[in-house]
Design a protein around this motif. Sequence first.
Motif, PDB file in Angstrom:
ATOM      1  N   UNK A 116       0.802  -1.218   0.000  1.00 14.18           N
ATOM      2  CA  UNK A 116       0.000   0.000   0.000  1.00 14.18           C
ATOM      3  C   UNK A 116       0.836   1.270   0.000  1.00 14.18           C
ATOM      4  N   UNK A 117       2.087   1.185   0.433  1.00 15.02           N
ATOM      5  CA  UNK A 117       2.927   2.395   0.504  1.00 15.02           C
ATOM      6  C   UNK A 117       3.783   2.530  -0.747  1.00 15.02           C
ATOM      7  N   UNK A 118       4.557   1.504  -1.099  1.00 15.85           N
ATOM      8  CA  UNK A 118       5.484   1.602  -2.231  1.00 15.85           C
ATOM      9  C   UNK A 118       5.116   0.656  -3.373  1.00 15.85           C
ATOM     10  N   UNK A 119       4.082  -0.179  -3.192  1.00 14.28           N
ATOM     11  CA  UNK A 119       3.632  -1.124  -4.227  1.00 14.28           C
ATOM     12  C   UNK A 119       4.705  -2.151  -4.574  1.00 14.28           C
ATOM     13  N   UNK A 120       5.567  -2.452  -3.645  1.00 13.14           N
ATOM     14  CA  UNK A 120       6.582  -3.497  -3.813  1.00 13.14           C
ATOM     15  C   UNK A 120       6.729  -4.222  -2.477  1.00 13.14           C
ATOM     16  N   UNK A 121       6.648  -5.533  -2.522  1.00 10.36           N
ATOM     17  CA  UNK A 121       6.801  -6.343  -1.312  1.00 10.36           C
ATOM     18  C   UNK A 121       7.729  -7.506  -1.627  1.00 10.36           C
ATOM     19  N   UNK A 122       8.620  -7.810  -0.702  1.00  8.81           N
ATOM     20  CA  UNK A 122       9.611  -8.874  -0.867  1.00  8.81           C
ATOM     21  C   UNK A 122       9.480  -9.841   0.309  1.00  8.81           C
ATOM     22  N   UNK A 123       9.230 -11.108  -0.012  1.00  8.24           N
ATOM     23  CA  UNK A 123       9.118 -12.161   0.990  1.00  8.24           C
ATOM     24  C   UNK A 123      10.309 -13.102   0.828  1.00  8.24           C
ATOM     25  N   UNK A 124      11.111 -13.217   1.872  1.00  8.80           N
ATOM     26  CA  UNK A 124      12.324 -14.037   1.824  1.00  8.80           C
ATOM     27  C   UNK A 124      12.019 -15.406   2.420  1.00  8.80           C
ATOM     28  N   UNK A 125      12.344 -16.454   1.669  1.00 13.25           N
ATOM     29  CA  UNK A 125      12.233 -17.834   2.136  1.00 13.25           C
ATOM     30  C   UNK A 125      13.640 -18.315   2.484  1.00 13.25           C
ATOM     31  N   UNK A 126      13.932 -18.364   3.755  1.00  9.21           N
ATOM     32  CA  UNK A 126      15.256 -18.815   4.203  1.00  9.21           C
ATOM     33  C   UNK A 126      15.303 -20.327   4.056  1.00  9.21           C
ATOM     34  N   UNK A 127      16.184 -20.801   3.168  1.00  7.31           N
ATOM     35  CA  UNK A 127      16.256 -22.223   2.850  1.00  7.31           C
ATOM     36  C   UNK A 127      17.471 -22.860   3.499  1.00  7.31           C
ATOM     37  N   UNK A 212      19.225 -16.214  -4.591  1.00  3.41           N
ATOM     38  CA  UNK A 212      19.034 -17.009  -5.793  1.00  3.41           C
ATOM     39  C   UNK A 212      17.558 -17.053  -6.173  1.00  3.41           C
ATOM     40  N   UNK A 213      17.291 -17.716  -7.271  1.00  7.76           N
ATOM     41  CA  UNK A 213      15.908 -17.888  -7.726  1.00  7.76           C
ATOM     42  C   UNK A 213      15.122 -18.736  -6.728  1.00  7.76           C
ATOM     43  N   UNK A 214      13.934 -18.269  -6.385  1.00  8.64           N
ATOM     44  CA  UNK A 214      13.085 -18.987  -5.442  1.00  8.64           C
ATOM     45  C   UNK A 214      13.313 -18.627  -3.997  1.00  8.64           C
ATOM     46  N   UNK A 215      14.340 -17.862  -3.682  1.00  6.19           N
ATOM     47  CA  UNK A 215      14.586 -17.460  -2.294  1.00  6.19           C
ATOM     48  C   UNK A 215      13.886 -16.156  -1.931  1.00  6.19           C
ATOM     49  N   UNK A 216      13.513 -15.359  -2.918  1.00  7.55           N
ATOM     50  CA  UNK A 216      12.806 -14.097  -2.697  1.00  7.55           C
ATOM     51  C   UNK A 216      11.593 -14.073  -3.613  1.00  7.55           C
ATOM     52  N   UNK A 217      10.425 -13.753  -3.050  1.00  7.28           N
ATOM     53  CA  UNK A 217       9.193 -13.611  -3.821  1.00  7.28           C
ATOM     54  C   UNK A 217       8.815 -12.133  -3.844  1.00  7.28           C
TER      55      UNK A 217
END
Length: 545
Positions: A116-127, A212-217
């Motif tokens: 809602x603030x910057x229109x960008x969200x990053x979800x980190x999957x710690x593998x 890497x690919x798949x670690x950040x959504x």
Amino acid sequence: MPLYTTGIQEPVLAQGITLPALYAVSQENLILRTVLAKLSQEIFRRGYYWEKKFQHKCTSCGEEYNHEVTECQLCGSPTREPDVNQLIYPKHLLEQTNSMEQNFMHVLFEIERDLNVVDDAFLILVKEYFVDPETSDIKFYRVKEIIRADPIFMRIISDKRGVRGGRYKVCPLHRDQVSYPGQDDKCEVCGNNMQDAHYANMAGSGKTQYYLEGEVLHISKYNPSKLYGRSPVNTMWRQAMTLTAMDNYMYTAYQKRRSPKGIISVTTDNLESMKSFWKSVDEKMERDPHYIPKVGIESSTGRGGVNWVKFMDTLEEMQYIAVRDEMRNRIAAFFGVSSIFMVDSGKSGGLNNEGMQILVTNRAVEFGQKVYTDVLFPRMLKQMEVTDWKITLYPNEEEDEITRLRRDEMEVNLAQRMAMLGYKPELMEEGDRDIRFTYREIDPSQDGAPPMPPGMSAPPGLPGAATAGAMGAQMGAVPPGLMPASQPGGEGMGIRTPRSPASPQSRTSFGTGSPVSSVQQRGPPNSQAQDNSRALMNARRLRGA
């Protein structure tokens, strides 16, 4: 097609406003923060639940079915049900807290605020990677925890077309080993092949952290694009800053630092007399606030007077409330939050009724929930290798129990009619949701004959025909005196059948007295026993009684 510089991409800063400034105004501005808080609360108010993606799935072609089937209708292969074992670890992971002591819902609230603030969200999957000790190859991994990344420091790595990667390569096990274009792609520590880095964390004064690919959504809500979204707060920056300035004006207006409302200008030739007079007036006003001073102007020229010079306008003269309401409505309209959700019930009549306002906000909440149900959650479950289940957010408005029961009743009535038409209803497993049926054609060899409507007999070819005949024989025949088979009652007897319908008779309107019609509706004739009983009762009575 726009071209980008290969490497770390920077977000667009419209009007020169930085990302920390956007977060600051969203926290300081009362109206903007209220709108964002109410929207987030309605989206996640009832939580989430696990749901089957299908009822049966083909083991060969992967065709999914939402009803009971034993074999695929396309290829004829056997089908399977959703694998329950896929839920064991993901459910356990989402119920735990991460290293910052946040549960999954707290992380989602942070993601919603970023959108809602910057229109960008990053979800980190710690593998957590598991390596073969002999070959040093990665055999499998598991998601250890889920955290939110700060959009202020997260950056996307892409090539000139916007495709992720293409610039830096890092070792999955040793992240300090970075390979640039033209260098060796082997890790100097373990010798494994390096992989493309898709995201980078620029926080801190140390080295950049690559993912890497798949670690950040990464997702965007209002303006999804190849790289970054566009901030909605940036669009309403001037309105938000104007509201902040108005709040500051109100704050200083009620403090001692405010400017005086005006001054009194007195034209007189005797200044000392005026000073002593106003001093005595002030003393009397302290003793009696309702004292009315009498002013006399002494002037030898005859041109004296008292003038009032105003310095400040009132809030009504500046239209403070109207301007504030207009800006608030513009901000709330963008996010779809109605006035009634901000506890403003003063404008809820006429065209601004509560039902319409709730409907508008529910549509905005539904749009926000689809970002998670259709975009974020499927990508997250894909990294957890969950293919048979999905996560769904509950609707924000809980339906009335009476309305839900009525809908279930209509569904059951529909199932009964479908069963009479030759289809077998099967109840779908939907948990706590409404009753739903799936239908398939009845196989007489397995399911028996379909139930027949009242007044109809089964066809001779179906198994139910013999059963119906046997039941009729057990019940026995109806006595002819009670109800003849060919003409049960006849015309004017009140009993009508398709074989011998009663003739139409003119029905007069009811009178003002008792509701008695002119049409006589008599039942079947009395039996011999009833006639004898009535004759004995009449013989006991005296004539004329």
